[in-house]
Design a protein around this motif. Structure first.
Motif, short mmCIF file in Angstrom:
data_model
loop_
_atom_site.label_atom_id
_atom_site.label_comp_id
_atom_site.label_asym_id
_atom_site.label_seq_id
_atom_site.Cartn_x
_atom_site.Cartn_y
_atom_site.Cartn_z
N ALA A 22 -5.67 -80.17 -30.32
CA ALA A 22 -5.37 -79.32 -29.16
C ALA A 22 -3.85 -79.55 -28.68
CB ALA A 22 -6.28 -79.88 -28.06
N PHE A 23 -3.45 -80.72 -28.55
CA PHE A 23 -1.92 -80.81 -28.48
C PHE A 23 -1.14 -80.23 -29.31
CE2 PHE A 23 1.57 -83.77 -28.72
CZ PHE A 23 2.32 -83.51 -27.35
N GLY A 24 -1.41 -80.44 -30.58
CA GLY A 24 -0.63 -79.88 -31.77
C GLY A 24 -0.41 -78.51 -31.83
N PHE A 25 -1.57 -77.72 -31.39
CA PHE A 25 -1.41 -76.24 -31.23
C PHE A 25 -0.75 -75.87 -30.08
CE2 PHE A 25 -5.41 -76.35 -34.10
CZ PHE A 25 -4.81 -75.88 -35.20
N LEU A 26 -0.90 -76.79 -29.10
CA LEU A 26 -0.25 -76.08 -27.82
C LEU A 26 1.32 -76.31 -28.08
CD1 LEU A 26 -0.34 -75.43 -24.56
CD2 LEU A 26 -0.02 -77.89 -24.43
N VAL A 27 1.63 -77.50 -28.72
CA VAL A 27 3.16 -77.79 -29.01
C VAL A 27 3.77 -76.36 -29.76
CG1 VAL A 27 4.78 -79.17 -30.06
CG2 VAL A 27 2.92 -80.19 -28.47
N ALA A 28 2.84 -76.06 -30.89
CA ALA A 28 3.27 -75.10 -31.64
C ALA A 28 3.64 -73.76 -30.98
CB ALA A 28 2.50 -74.98 -32.85
N MET A 29 2.67 -73.20 -30.07
CA MET A 29 2.47 -72.18 -29.44
C MET A 29 3.76 -72.10 -28.22
SD MET A 29 0.67 -69.76 -30.12
CE MET A 29 0.77 -68.75 -28.71
N LEU A 30 4.36 -73.26 -27.62
CA LEU A 30 5.23 -73.56 -26.80
C LEU A 30 6.51 -73.39 -27.39
CD1 LEU A 30 3.69 -76.25 -23.98
CD2 LEU A 30 4.02 -73.71 -23.76
N SER A 31 6.63 -73.80 -28.63
CA SER A 31 7.79 -73.76 -29.28
C SER A 31 8.22 -72.50 -29.59
CB SER A 31 7.80 -74.75 -30.19
OG SER A 31 6.81 -74.05 -31.23
N PHE A 32 7.22 -71.67 -30.00
CA PHE A 32 7.50 -70.16 -30.12
C PHE A 32 7.77 -69.60 -29.00
CE2 PHE A 32 5.75 -65.67 -30.45
CZ PHE A 32 6.29 -65.44 -31.77
N LYS A 33 7.03 -69.73 -27.96
CA LYS A 33 7.39 -69.01 -26.83
C LYS A 33 8.92 -69.37 -25.98
CE LYS A 33 2.41 -68.45 -25.64
NZ LYS A 33 1.47 -68.64 -24.90
N LEU A 34 8.91 -70.59 -26.11
CA LEU A 34 10.27 -71.08 -25.66
C LEU A 34 11.47 -70.65 -26.23
CD1 LEU A 34 9.46 -74.68 -24.67
CD2 LEU A 34 9.83 -72.80 -23.01
N ILE A 35 11.55 -70.54 -27.61
CA ILE A 35 12.57 -70.04 -28.47
C ILE A 35 12.78 -68.59 -28.26
CG2 ILE A 35 13.37 -69.81 -30.82
CD1 ILE A 35 12.55 -72.60 -31.33
N THR A 36 11.67 -67.94 -28.21
CA THR A 36 11.74 -66.56 -28.05
C THR A 36 12.41 -66.19 -26.71
OG1 THR A 36 9.67 -66.19 -29.42
CG2 THR A 36 10.40 -64.25 -27.80
N ILE A 37 11.92 -66.87 -25.72
CA ILE A 37 12.36 -66.67 -24.22
C ILE A 37 13.74 -67.01 -24.10
CG2 ILE A 37 12.10 -67.37 -21.83
CD1 ILE A 37 9.08 -67.73 -22.44
N LEU A 38 14.47 -67.89 -24.87
CA LEU A 38 15.77 -68.31 -24.68
C LEU A 38 16.55 -67.19 -25.30
CD1 LEU A 38 17.84 -70.51 -24.62
CD2 LEU A 38 17.63 -70.84 -26.83
N PHE A 39 16.05 -66.35 -26.06
CA PHE A 39 17.06 -65.18 -26.52
C PHE A 39 16.64 -64.12 -25.66
CE2 PHE A 39 16.84 -67.30 -30.67
CZ PHE A 39 18.07 -66.85 -31.38
N LEU A 40 15.60 -64.01 -25.04
CA LEU A 40 15.31 -62.92 -24.15
C LEU A 40 16.14 -63.10 -22.83
CD1 LEU A 40 13.25 -61.72 -26.17
CD2 LEU A 40 11.71 -61.43 -24.28
N ALA A 41 16.27 -64.18 -22.39
CA ALA A 41 16.74 -64.72 -21.02
C ALA A 41 18.20 -64.49 -21.22
CB ALA A 41 16.29 -66.03 -20.85
N SER A 42 18.69 -64.80 -22.46
CA SER A 42 20.26 -64.36 -22.71
C SER A 42 20.45 -62.94 -22.38
CB SER A 42 20.68 -64.96 -23.85
OG SER A 42 20.48 -66.51 -24.16
N GLU A 43 19.64 -62.21 -23.20
CA GLU A 43 19.83 -60.75 -23.11
C GLU A 43 19.69 -60.14 -21.60
OE1 GLU A 43 18.39 -56.60 -25.52
OE2 GLU A 43 16.79 -58.31 -25.43
N ASP A 44 18.55 -60.86 -20.99
CA ASP A 44 18.43 -60.26 -19.91
C ASP A 44 19.54 -60.35 -18.76
OD1 ASP A 44 15.94 -59.09 -20.55
OD2 ASP A 44 14.68 -60.81 -19.59
N LEU A 45 19.99 -61.64 -18.91
CA LEU A 45 21.14 -61.98 -18.02
C LEU A 45 22.45 -60.68 -18.58
CD1 LEU A 45 22.87 -63.85 -16.29
CD2 LEU A 45 23.51 -64.98 -18.14
N ILE A 46 22.65 -60.55 -19.65
CA ILE A 46 23.60 -59.41 -19.95
C ILE A 46 23.47 -58.26 -19.64
CG2 ILE A 46 24.59 -58.33 -22.12
CD1 ILE A 46 24.54 -60.99 -23.69
#
Length: 409
Positions: A67-91
């Motif tokens: 359960a922890f492993g799958f959560l970490v995998a999902m969070l890694s996907f979301k956080l990296i995606t958000i890093l790009f989106l947040a940078s674009e949203d700032l621009i």
């Protein structure tokens, strides 16, 4: 309860934000629904395992680990995606503000998200996500034999070419594939080393975790025997025992089990390995770790019967012991064998080029061979796994060390 509410809210916000990248990248509704369904399934399973599951107290069971492993995998996907989106949203925000206040537009409006950037974000986020899933599926049993030659000027002549196999951090309570463990045990025996050393953490918490695997580890053989020490997990400190007597009985059961499997368990004591008239001093300490870890190790007691001129090999589970105590000791410990760090089970390693893991920020000596003040340590990356039920980049390790007399061809 409050922390779970906060966690769910944060997870929902991250999921919603990451969903925007999918909506920008594709127009197929089934993709959105699949993402939402998987996100909810991972979250629901995690909450169930850590709140409603009947697993014993603080014990990290296999279902909890996954359960922890799958959560970490999902969070890694979301956080990296958000890093790009947040940078674009700032621009986008700065661009919209500039257009409004420069007079180019009478109303404040944000430019549309760029599909290309969303595709890039999703593609990059898929890499660690896939790697973490692979690590749970196959990486955790991707055993590697790592071989080192270490030279010493004062190595006794009879031990020139002496071969050691070291394993560490078995964590038998996490195993879920008998054929893979059979393969690894056979791989250890194939090295045909003179001696086998095990440097702690046979179990996650309880002696009973080792019972299904005891026959396999009993089959390990070496001409000069098998020696072991205890690691921090072997003491049962991470379980909510009903009584102290129950905890003590568990530790005694584990000690007996190791001896029944043929290991000579060293509890702050020493032995000698003999070749003719030459000998090596083998010292084994109980766990000693920096920070909140148990400090049962007593180096002075363990080496009480050892002569200062002996060639010494020390078994000590936690490499912080070597850094804080051993290399500063009056006795010269030629070689220390440790484990404990697991290399965090995650990192990037290309022999001869790069060796990196986030665990380096906690442990200066975290994987492989190091030398300080003319003394060596090998930090084994671990045989098993704990917490995250996998390995990525830092593979399970069987160490083979050959001792060489310096200057002898």
């Amino acid at each position: 309860m409050l922390r779970w509410i906060i966690f769910v809210v944060v997870y929902a916000v991250l999921s919603f934000y990451a969903l925007q990248a999918l909506k920008t990248a594709t127009r197929y509704p089934w993709v959105y629904y699949l993402f939402i369904a998987v996100s909810l399934l991972v979250l629901g399973n995690f909450i169930y395992q850590f709140t409603l599951s009947e697993a014993d107290g603080r014990v990290l069971s296999k279902p909890k680990s996954y359960a922890f492993g799958f959560l970490v995998a999902m969070l890694s996907f979301k956080l990296i995606t958000i890093l790009f989106l947040a940078s674009e949203d700032l621009i986008r925000l700065l661009s919209g503000a500039y257009s409004r206040f420069s007079g180019d537009s009478k109303e404040f409006s944000l430019p549309s998200r760029r599909r290309f950037l969303s595709l890039v974000a999703l593609g990059i986020a898929a890499l660690p996500f896939s790697a973490l899933l692979y690590g749970m599926y196959r990486g955790k049993y991707n055993f590697k034999v790592l071989k080192y030659n270490l030279e010493f000027e004062d190595l006794p002549d009879a031990f020139d070419g002496y071969q050691i196999t070291q394993i560490s951090d078995v964590h038998s309570g996490s195993f879920d594939n008998r054929k893979k463990i059979e393969y690894a045990v056979n791989l250890i025996n194939q090295q045909q080393s003179d001696v086998i050393f095990f440097t702690g953490d046979m179990v996650n918490n309880k002696a009973e975790e080792m019972y299904p695997w005891a026959d396999l580890f009993s089959s390990l053989t070496a001409k000069d025997g098998k020696y072991s020490v205890l690691g921090n997990h072997d003491y049962g400190d991470y379980v909510e025992w009903d009584t102290e007597e129950e905890k003590s009985e568990n530790l005694e059961s584990l000690k007996k089990l190791q001896r029944d499997m043929g290991f000579d368990l060293l509890l702050n004591e020493s032995r000698y390995l003999q070749r003719g008239t030459d000998r090596l001093a083998l010292i084994g300490v109980e766990n000693w770790g920096r920070g909140g870890f148990k400090k049962a190790g007593d180096l002075e007691k363990a080496a009480g019967k050892v002569d200062k001129n002996d060639f010494k090999i020390l078994l000590s589970h936690d490499p912080s012991h070597w850094e804080d105590v051993v290399i500063k000791d009056d006795l010269h410990y030629h070689l220390t064998l440790s484990g404990h760090t697991h290399g965090m089970q995650y990192g990037i390693e290309i022999p001869g080029f790069i060796k990196w893991s986030p665990v380096k920020w906690r442990y200066k000596y975290w994987a492989g061979i190091y030398e300080e003040l003319g003394q060596f340590i090998n930090v084994n990356r671990g045989f098993g796994f704990l917490g995250y039920p996998g390995r990525v980049g830092i593979w399970p390790e069987i160490t083979v060390i050959t001792l060489k007399k310096k200057g002898v061809a």
